[in-house]
Structures are given as C-alpha cells and as structure tokens.
Design a protein around this motif. Structure first.
Motif, mmCIF file in Angstrom:
data_model
loop_
_atom_site.group_PDB
_atom_site.id
_atom_site.type_symbol
_atom_site.label_atom_id
_atom_site.label_comp_id
_atom_site.label_asym_id
_atom_site.label_seq_id
_atom_site.Cartn_x
_atom_site.Cartn_y
_atom_site.Cartn_z
ATOM 1 N N GLY A 132 -7.005 7.428 -5.458
ATOM 2 C CA GLY A 132 -7.914 7.399 -6.605
ATOM 3 C C GLY A 132 -7.922 6.040 -7.281
ATOM 4 N N PRO A 133 -8.696 5.909 -8.358
ATOM 5 C CA PRO A 133 -8.806 4.627 -9.071
ATOM 6 C C PRO A 133 -7.462 4.071 -9.531
ATOM 7 C CG PRO A 133 -10.461 6.181 -9.870
ATOM 8 C CD PRO A 133 -9.564 6.949 -8.934
ATOM 9 N N GLY A 134 -6.555 4.950 -9.961
ATOM 10 C CA GLY A 134 -5.242 4.500 -10.416
ATOM 11 C C GLY A 134 -4.449 3.834 -9.304
ATOM 12 N N PHE A 135 -4.592 4.369 -8.088
ATOM 13 C CA PHE A 135 -3.905 3.790 -6.934
ATOM 14 C C PHE A 135 -4.414 2.372 -6.673
ATOM 15 C CE2 PHE A 135 -4.014 2.725 -2.434
ATOM 16 C CZ PHE A 135 -2.679 2.812 -2.090
ATOM 17 N N TRP A 136 -5.737 2.215 -6.643
ATOM 18 C CA TRP A 136 -6.311 0.904 -6.327
ATOM 19 C C TRP A 136 -6.039 -0.112 -7.443
ATOM 20 C CZ3 TRP A 136 -6.916 0.155 -1.512
ATOM 21 C CH2 TRP A 136 -7.273 1.207 -0.669
ATOM 22 N N ARG A 137 -5.998 0.348 -8.695
ATOM 23 C CA ARG A 137 -5.638 -0.554 -9.797
ATOM 24 C C ARG A 137 -4.209 -1.074 -9.607
ATOM 25 N NH1 ARG A 137 -8.625 2.870 -13.043
ATOM 26 N NH2 ARG A 137 -6.783 4.098 -13.619
ATOM 27 N N LEU A 138 -3.324 -0.182 -9.199
ATOM 28 C CA LEU A 138 -1.928 -0.553 -8.972
ATOM 29 C C LEU A 138 -1.821 -1.582 -7.842
ATOM 30 C CD1 LEU A 138 0.943 0.209 -9.932
ATOM 31 C CD2 LEU A 138 0.962 1.954 -8.138
ATOM 32 N N LEU A 139 -2.598 -1.365 -6.794
ATOM 33 C CA LEU A 139 -2.534 -2.250 -5.622
ATOM 34 C C LEU A 139 -3.156 -3.617 -5.884
ATOM 35 C CD1 LEU A 139 -1.379 -2.177 -2.793
ATOM 36 C CD2 LEU A 139 -3.550 -1.282 -1.965
ATOM 37 N N GLU A 140 -3.981 -3.726 -6.926
ATOM 38 C CA GLU A 140 -4.577 -5.022 -7.282
ATOM 39 C C GLU A 140 -3.522 -6.062 -7.611
ATOM 40 O OE1 GLU A 140 -7.272 -4.321 -10.480
ATOM 41 O OE2 GLU A 140 -8.802 -3.419 -9.201
ATOM 42 N N ALA A 141 -2.301 -5.625 -7.896
ATOM 43 C CA ALA A 141 -1.220 -6.566 -8.202
ATOM 44 C C ALA A 141 -0.938 -7.480 -7.018
ATOM 45 C CB ALA A 141 0.051 -5.810 -8.595
ATOM 46 N N TYR A 142 -1.146 -6.967 -5.800
ATOM 47 C CA TYR A 142 -0.901 -7.800 -4.616
ATOM 48 C C TYR A 142 -2.125 -8.699 -4.404
ATOM 49 C CZ TYR A 142 0.193 -9.318 0.099
ATOM 50 O OH TYR A 142 0.449 -10.102 1.204
ATOM 51 N N HIS B 254 0.839 -1.196 0.000
ATOM 52 C CA HIS B 254 0.000 0.000 0.000
ATOM 53 C C HIS B 254 0.880 1.254 0.000
ATOM 54 C CE1 HIS B 254 -3.896 2.037 1.142
ATOM 55 N NE2 HIS B 254 -3.020 2.978 1.467
ATOM 56 N N GLU B 255 1.869 1.262 0.897
ATOM 57 C CA GLU B 255 2.747 2.438 0.995
ATOM 58 C C GLU B 255 3.688 2.537 -0.207
ATOM 59 O OE1 GLU B 255 1.637 4.481 2.987
ATOM 60 O OE2 GLU B 255 0.475 3.130 4.232
ATOM 61 N N LEU B 256 4.154 1.397 -0.713
ATOM 62 C CA LEU B 256 4.980 1.415 -1.929
ATOM 63 C C LEU B 256 4.194 1.993 -3.102
ATOM 64 C CD1 LEU B 256 6.683 -2.095 -1.603
ATOM 65 C CD2 LEU B 256 7.898 0.112 -1.637
ATOM 66 N N ALA B 257 2.920 1.634 -3.199
ATOM 67 C CA ALA B 257 2.080 2.149 -4.287
ATOM 68 C C ALA B 257 1.957 3.668 -4.196
ATOM 69 C CB ALA B 257 0.704 1.482 -4.248
ATOM 70 N N HIS B 258 1.988 4.206 -2.967
ATOM 71 C CA HIS B 258 1.914 5.669 -2.807
ATOM 72 C C HIS B 258 3.156 6.376 -3.343
ATOM 73 C CE1 HIS B 258 -1.906 6.356 -1.021
ATOM 74 N NE2 HIS B 258 -1.672 5.641 0.064
ATOM 75 N N LEU B 259 4.270 5.667 -3.433
ATOM 76 C CA LEU B 259 5.451 6.279 -4.047
ATOM 77 C C LEU B 259 5.224 6.512 -5.534
ATOM 78 C CD1 LEU B 259 8.338 4.235 -2.365
ATOM 79 C CD2 LEU B 259 7.667 6.606 -1.867
ATOM 80 N N LEU B 260 4.311 5.739 -6.118
ATOM 81 C CA LEU B 260 4.014 5.839 -7.551
ATOM 82 C C LEU B 260 2.754 6.658 -7.819
ATOM 83 C CD1 LEU B 260 4.749 2.094 -8.404
ATOM 84 C CD2 LEU B 260 6.308 4.051 -8.641
ATOM 85 N N VAL B 261 1.762 6.539 -6.941
ATOM 86 C CA VAL B 261 0.499 7.293 -7.068
ATOM 87 C C VAL B 261 0.163 7.860 -5.688
ATOM 88 C CG1 VAL B 261 -1.943 7.165 -7.688
ATOM 89 C CG2 VAL B 261 -0.298 5.709 -8.879
ATOM 90 N N PRO B 262 0.262 9.176 -5.499
ATOM 91 C CA PRO B 262 0.100 9.764 -4.167
ATOM 92 C C PRO B 262 -1.270 9.567 -3.498
ATOM 93 C CG PRO B 262 1.147 11.317 -5.662
ATOM 94 C CD PRO B 262 0.691 10.160 -6.489
ATOM 95 N N GLY B 263 -2.376 9.751 -4.188
ATOM 96 C CA GLY B 263 -3.687 9.687 -3.540
ATOM 97 C C GLY B 263 -4.294 8.300 -3.532
#
Length: 198
Positions: free
Chosen positions: A160-170, A149-158
């Motif tokens: 938003g949908p882009g953040f949650w899409r990124l986190l779906e990898a886990y 979750h915190e690693l994803a914030h290094l790539l997408v700060p908020g």
C-alpha cells in the motif's frame, strides 16, 4: 574486463575523463576511443579510475549509454565475488540502520535457489528474508534495493501507499526497479541466431 591487446598497441583517437555516476566505486571515468575498434566495448578498473574502450565512430549519446552499461557490468562482477549469507545479513543490518532507523530486524537473511519468479520474499511473522540467487552478480544498488524492499515488509506487510512511502528512503529505488524491469524484458526477448553482446 581486461583491455584488448589490439587497443593497447594503438594510441586512442580521443580520450575523455569524467566523474562517475553515483554508485560507482571509481573516482573517475576515462573513455578511450579507437579507430581500430569496430563494434566492441570493454571496460576495466585501473587504480581508482575506470577505463571504457569504445569505437571512435560512436555518438556522444551512445558513449554515455555504454559507459553506464559497463559501470553496471563491472559493479556486477565485483559484487559476484562476495556476499555469502553472512555478508547478506550484515548488509541488511546496515541498510536497516541507514534507511529505517534500525527498526527492520530480520531473524534470517539468505540466498535461495527456488525463487525464479520473484526477486525476494519476506515472512514478517518469522522475520525471514530470502533473496533469489538470480540477483547474485547484479549491481550492488540492485541487491540493496531488493533487501530494502524486503526489510520494509517487516514494518509494513502489503504494497500500500505506506509501504512505498517507507521505501522512498532508499535513493536508488527507481533506478533499481528500472534495471530489474530491463532484466525481465530481456529474458522475454527471442534469441536471434548469431546474436551476441558487443
């Protein structure tokens, strides 16, 4: 968790063996039912096998629920023994490589004791990740989720949908979120006099 001496003297009424749920380190789970065991459930590792001791009267649904609970407890005990700041940083690096193609590169990853309302935090401008000490002793997949979750914030700060899409990898995101929601809910429950975990 060691086997209780009362059970070891009495053969189990019924024993079943199954493959573990994902995330368990053991290669098999053996459930032993005992007529002498009334309320308590315990578990321990025996080589590459996890043995769960339950009362004979327990239903199949209760058995499955308790197997999952005890697997999480054992995993939490095992993770409590490790993971200092250095190991935490190494773990974050491995998770970044595995789920984010190594693009999330924190400058520092450490445990902190001043986060009681959040599980973790990230300052993208500094590349720093901090995890609450309250996570220590929780199952590894939960700690890994918070790190991701915190690693994803290094790539997408908020958030938003882009953040949650990124986190779906886990793959254990939903399971870990459910675990943490359960912890928060349990902390809000009133403590009953004389109540204890069995």
């Amino acid at each position: 968790m060691p086997a209780d001496p009362l059970h070891s003297a009495t053969p189990p009424q019924r024993s079943t063996t199954s493959q573990p749920t994902s995330g368990s380190r053991a290669s098999a789970i053996e459930v032993r039912r005992s007529a002498r065991r009334r309320r308590t459930v315990s578990a321990y590792r025996e080589g590459d096998r996890t043995v769960v001791l339950i009362p004979a009267r327990m239903s199949e649904a209760e058995e499955q629920r308790w197997v999952n609970v005890m697997l999480d407890k054992l995993a939490a005990q095992e993770s409590r023994r490790a993971l200092g700041d250095t190991e935490l940083a190494e773990r974050a690096e491995r998770l970044s490589a595995q789920y984010f193609n190594g693009r999330a590169r924190p400058h520092s990853v450490r445990w902190v004791t001043n986060q009681n309302t959040r599980w973790g935090s990230c300052t993208p401008s500094e590349g720093s990740i901090r995890l609450s000490h309250r996570l220590q002793g929780m199952p590894e997949y939960v700690v890994d989720y918070v790190l991701c979750h915190e690693l994803a914030h290094l790539l997408v700060p908020g958030h938003g949908p882009g953040f949650w899409r990124l986190l779906e990898a886990y793959p254990k995101t939903e399971r870990a979120r459910g675990y943490l929601e359960g912890v928060v809910a349990a902390e809000r429950l009133p403590r009953l006099p004389g109540a204890h975990n069995g």
